[in-house]
Design a protein around this motif. Structure first.
Motif, PDB file in Angstrom:
ATOM      1  N   ASP A  52       0.294  29.736 -10.324  1.00 51.33           N
ATOM      2  CA  ASP A  52      -0.803  29.229  -9.512  1.00 51.33           C
ATOM      3  C   ASP A  52      -0.832  30.024  -8.213  1.00 51.33           C
ATOM      4  OD1 ASP A  52      -2.874  27.719  -8.526  1.00 51.33           O
ATOM      5  OD2 ASP A  52      -1.555  26.134  -7.770  1.00 51.33           O
ATOM      6  N   LYS A  53      -1.830  30.898  -8.109  1.00 51.43           N
ATOM      7  CA  LYS A  53      -1.876  31.812  -6.967  1.00 51.43           C
ATOM      8  C   LYS A  53      -2.679  31.264  -5.793  1.00 51.43           C
ATOM      9  CE  LYS A  53      -1.660  35.581 -10.221  1.00 51.43           C
ATOM     10  NZ  LYS A  53      -2.198  35.020 -11.439  1.00 51.43           N
ATOM     11  N   SER A  54      -3.264  30.100  -5.948  1.00 50.07           N
ATOM     12  CA  SER A  54      -4.092  29.557  -4.869  1.00 50.07           C
ATOM     13  C   SER A  54      -3.252  29.106  -3.668  1.00 50.07           C
ATOM     14  CB  SER A  54      -4.928  28.381  -5.382  1.00 50.07           C
ATOM     15  OG  SER A  54      -4.067  27.360  -5.840  1.00 50.07           O
ATOM     16  N   LYS A  61       0.410  37.483  -2.358  1.00 47.33           N
ATOM     17  CA  LYS A  61      -0.489  37.953  -3.408  1.00 47.33           C
ATOM     18  C   LYS A  61      -0.460  39.475  -3.498  1.00 47.33           C
ATOM     19  CE  LYS A  61      -3.814  34.172  -3.156  1.00 47.33           C
ATOM     20  NZ  LYS A  61      -5.203  33.811  -2.846  1.00 47.33           N
ATOM     21  N   LYS A  62      -0.404  40.128  -2.347  1.00 48.35           N
ATOM     22  CA  LYS A  62      -0.355  41.584  -2.303  1.00 48.35           C
ATOM     23  C   LYS A  62       0.917  42.095  -2.972  1.00 48.35           C
ATOM     24  CE  LYS A  62      -1.270  45.231   1.038  1.00 48.35           C
ATOM     25  NZ  LYS A  62      -1.470  45.535   2.460  1.00 48.35           N
ATOM     26  N   GLU A  63       2.046  41.425  -2.705  1.00 46.30           N
ATOM     27  CA  GLU A  63       3.303  41.821  -3.332  1.00 46.30           C
ATOM     28  C   GLU A  63       3.255  41.613  -4.843  1.00 46.30           C
ATOM     29  OE1 GLU A  63       6.779  40.121  -1.560  1.00 46.30           O
ATOM     30  OE2 GLU A  63       6.091  40.597   0.473  1.00 46.30           O
ATOM     31  N   LEU A  64       2.622  40.525  -5.275  1.00 45.46           N
ATOM     32  CA  LEU A  64       2.483  40.288  -6.712  1.00 45.46           C
ATOM     33  C   LEU A  64       1.643  41.380  -7.367  1.00 45.46           C
ATOM     34  CD1 LEU A  64       2.027  36.444  -7.222  1.00 45.46           C
ATOM     35  CD2 LEU A  64       3.870  37.887  -8.039  1.00 45.46           C
ATOM     36  N   ARG A  65       0.549  41.778  -6.710  1.00 43.52           N
ATOM     37  CA  ARG A  65      -0.293  42.841  -7.252  1.00 43.52           C
ATOM     38  C   ARG A  65       0.487  44.150  -7.358  1.00 43.52           C
ATOM     39  NH1 ARG A  65      -4.491  40.476  -4.029  1.00 43.52           N
ATOM     40  NH2 ARG A  65      -4.061  41.960  -2.360  1.00 43.52           N
TER      41      ARG A  65
END
Length: 100
Positions: A52-54, A61-65
């Motif tokens: 759940d990225k919200s 989020k940038k690190e996940l990308r």
């Protein structure tokens, strides 16, 4: 000379049709074993997809990308396929023409 070019075209077309008929003949391909490192990367990608990225901050989020991009490049690099460029194919065809 015209017959030679005709025979050459027929040979090239017949050789290019062989791999498609061979793959069509395979009904039950043998499943390949996935290496452990690749399976770990695939599992991590699935975890990220289901996450759940919200509730994450923009930096998270940038690190996940970045992590997803890195995993995908590693997966592409771990492929054992042999790829031929169009230029290499043209050179091979020209060599065949010159030698025959």
């Amino acid at each position: 000379m015209k017959k030679l070019s005709l025979y050459l075209m027929i040979m090239v077309l017949s050789l290019s049709a062989i791999p498609t008929t061979m793959t069509a003949a395979e009904k039950n391909p043998v499943p390949k074993e996935i290496p452990a490192e690749v399976q770990v990367m695939l599992n991590r990608l699935e975890e990220i997809k289901e996450m759940d990225k919200s509730s994450l901050s923009s930096s998270e989020k940038k690190e996940l990308r970045k992590e997803v991009r890195e995993i995908k490049t590693n997966l592409k690099a771990s492929g054992n396929g042999v790829y031929l460029s169009v230029g290499a194919i043209i050179i091979v065809i020209l060599l065949l023409i010159l030698l025959l």
